[in-house]
Structure formats: structure tokens, C-alpha cells
Design a protein around this motif. Structure first.
Motif, PDB file in Angstrom:
ATOM      1  N   ARG A  55       3.275   0.975  -6.891  1.00 39.51           N
ATOM      2  CA  ARG A  55       3.929   0.487  -8.104  1.00 39.51           C
ATOM      3  C   ARG A  55       2.989   0.544  -9.308  1.00 39.51           C
ATOM      4  NH1 ARG A  55       4.086  -3.041 -11.580  1.00 39.51           N
ATOM      5  NH2 ARG A  55       2.548  -4.421 -10.663  1.00 39.51           N
ATOM      6  N   THR A  58       2.316   4.182 -10.238  1.00 40.35           N
ATOM      7  CA  THR A  58       3.538   4.756 -10.810  1.00 40.35           C
ATOM      8  C   THR A  58       3.636   4.392 -12.287  1.00 40.35           C
ATOM      9  OG1 THR A  58       4.718   4.721  -8.708  1.00 40.35           O
ATOM     10  CG2 THR A  58       6.071   4.735 -10.679  1.00 40.35           C
ATOM     11  N   CYS A  63       4.997   8.187 -13.418  1.00 42.49           N
ATOM     12  CA  CYS A  63       5.690   9.109 -12.516  1.00 42.49           C
ATOM     13  C   CYS A  63       6.614   8.289 -11.622  1.00 42.49           C
ATOM     14  CB  CYS A  63       4.691   9.903 -11.682  1.00 42.49           C
ATOM     15  SG  CYS A  63       3.621   8.880 -10.675  1.00 42.49           S
ATOM     16  N   SER A  64       7.392   8.959 -10.808  1.00 42.91           N
ATOM     17  CA  SER A  64       8.312   8.237  -9.926  1.00 42.91           C
ATOM     18  C   SER A  64       7.583   7.824  -8.652  1.00 42.91           C
ATOM     19  CB  SER A  64       9.515   9.116  -9.581  1.00 42.91           C
ATOM     20  OG  SER A  64       9.117  10.131  -8.682  1.00 42.91           O
ATOM     21  N   PRO A  65       8.031   6.747  -8.018  1.00 39.31           N
ATOM     22  CA  PRO A  65       7.425   6.343  -6.742  1.00 39.31           C
ATOM     23  C   PRO A  65       7.465   7.463  -5.704  1.00 39.31           C
ATOM     24  CG  PRO A  65       8.822   4.590  -7.567  1.00 39.31           C
ATOM     25  CD  PRO A  65       9.038   5.784  -8.463  1.00 39.31           C
ATOM     26  N   ASP A  67       7.050  10.539  -6.216  1.00 38.93           N
ATOM     27  CA  ASP A  67       5.978  11.489  -6.506  1.00 38.93           C
ATOM     28  C   ASP A  67       4.615  11.016  -6.018  1.00 38.93           C
ATOM     29  OD1 ASP A  67       7.741  13.205  -7.774  1.00 38.93           O
ATOM     30  OD2 ASP A  67       7.330  12.387  -9.772  1.00 38.93           O
ATOM     31  N   ILE A  68       4.423   9.713  -5.917  1.00 38.02           N
ATOM     32  CA  ILE A  68       3.073   9.202  -5.650  1.00 38.02           C
ATOM     33  C   ILE A  68       2.917   8.529  -4.289  1.00 38.02           C
ATOM     34  CG2 ILE A  68       3.286   6.908  -6.678  1.00 38.02           C
ATOM     35  CD1 ILE A  68       0.573   7.611  -8.100  1.00 38.02           C
ATOM     36  N   THR A  69       4.005   8.122  -3.660  1.00 37.78           N
ATOM     37  CA  THR A  69       3.907   7.393  -2.392  1.00 37.78           C
ATOM     38  C   THR A  69       3.171   8.185  -1.326  1.00 37.78           C
ATOM     39  OG1 THR A  69       5.917   6.133  -2.859  1.00 37.78           O
ATOM     40  CG2 THR A  69       5.231   6.273  -0.559  1.00 37.78           C
TER      41      THR A  69
END
Length: 89
Positions: A55, A58, A63-65, A67-69
Motif C-alpha cells: 500500500r 503503491t 502505481c496499482s497494487p 503492478d507492485i505486489t
């Protein structure tokens, strides 16, 4: 993904002209990180749960979750595999 990691003992953390470096004194293993991995490290070593790291990053990187999770999970798993973080029990 609400897991908290713990940094291992005998660890030195250094800022080397913008890159962050981890050194395990017990094994002499060294890891030099880019800024994103360093952000994950600082948050994880401070006890921030993995889902909260996603979170925060992000919001920071806008960026969107989704994209990064996977990236956060991969970095955390790498820290554990290299012995810099202890996974949640």
C-alpha cells in the motif's frame, strides 16, 4: 499478505552514495540494493506488514497494487532466502 518480517541480528546497514548495502557479519554476505528494494527493506525491517508495504509503495510510486505486489513479494522472498530477514512464524 499481512506478514511481519524481522531483520536478523549481526547486520550492518549502510547508505553508499544513494545505494543501500546490507552486510551480514556472521557470514560476510553483502547485498547492494536499488532504491525500490531499499524502500522495501526499510519498511520490512521496521516491522511493516507485507500488505502495508504494498500500500505504501503503491502510493509512493503511484502505481496499482497489481503492478507492485509481485515485486514486493519477490524482494521479501529474496531477503529471506539470503538470510537478511526472518519470515513470520
Amino acid at each position: 499478505m499481512a506478514e511481519r518480517f524481522v531483520a536478523v541480528d549481526d547486520l550492518v546497514v549502510e547508505d553508499l552514495e544513494g545505494d543501500m548495502c546490507l552486510l551480514r557479519l556472521d557470514t560476510s554476505d553483502v547485498l547492494v540494493m536499488n532504491q525500490t528494494a531499499a524502500d522495501v527493506w526499510v519498511l520490512a525491517a521496521d516491522g511493516t506488514p507485507a500488505d502495508e508495504i504494498v500500500r505504501i509503495l503503491t502510493d509512493h510510486y503511484q502505481c496499482s497494487p497489481a503492478d507492485i505486489t509481485d515485486q514486493v513479494t519477490s524482494v521479501l522472498n529474496d531477503f529471506v532466502a539470503r538470510g537478511f530477514l526472518v519470515p513470520p512464524s
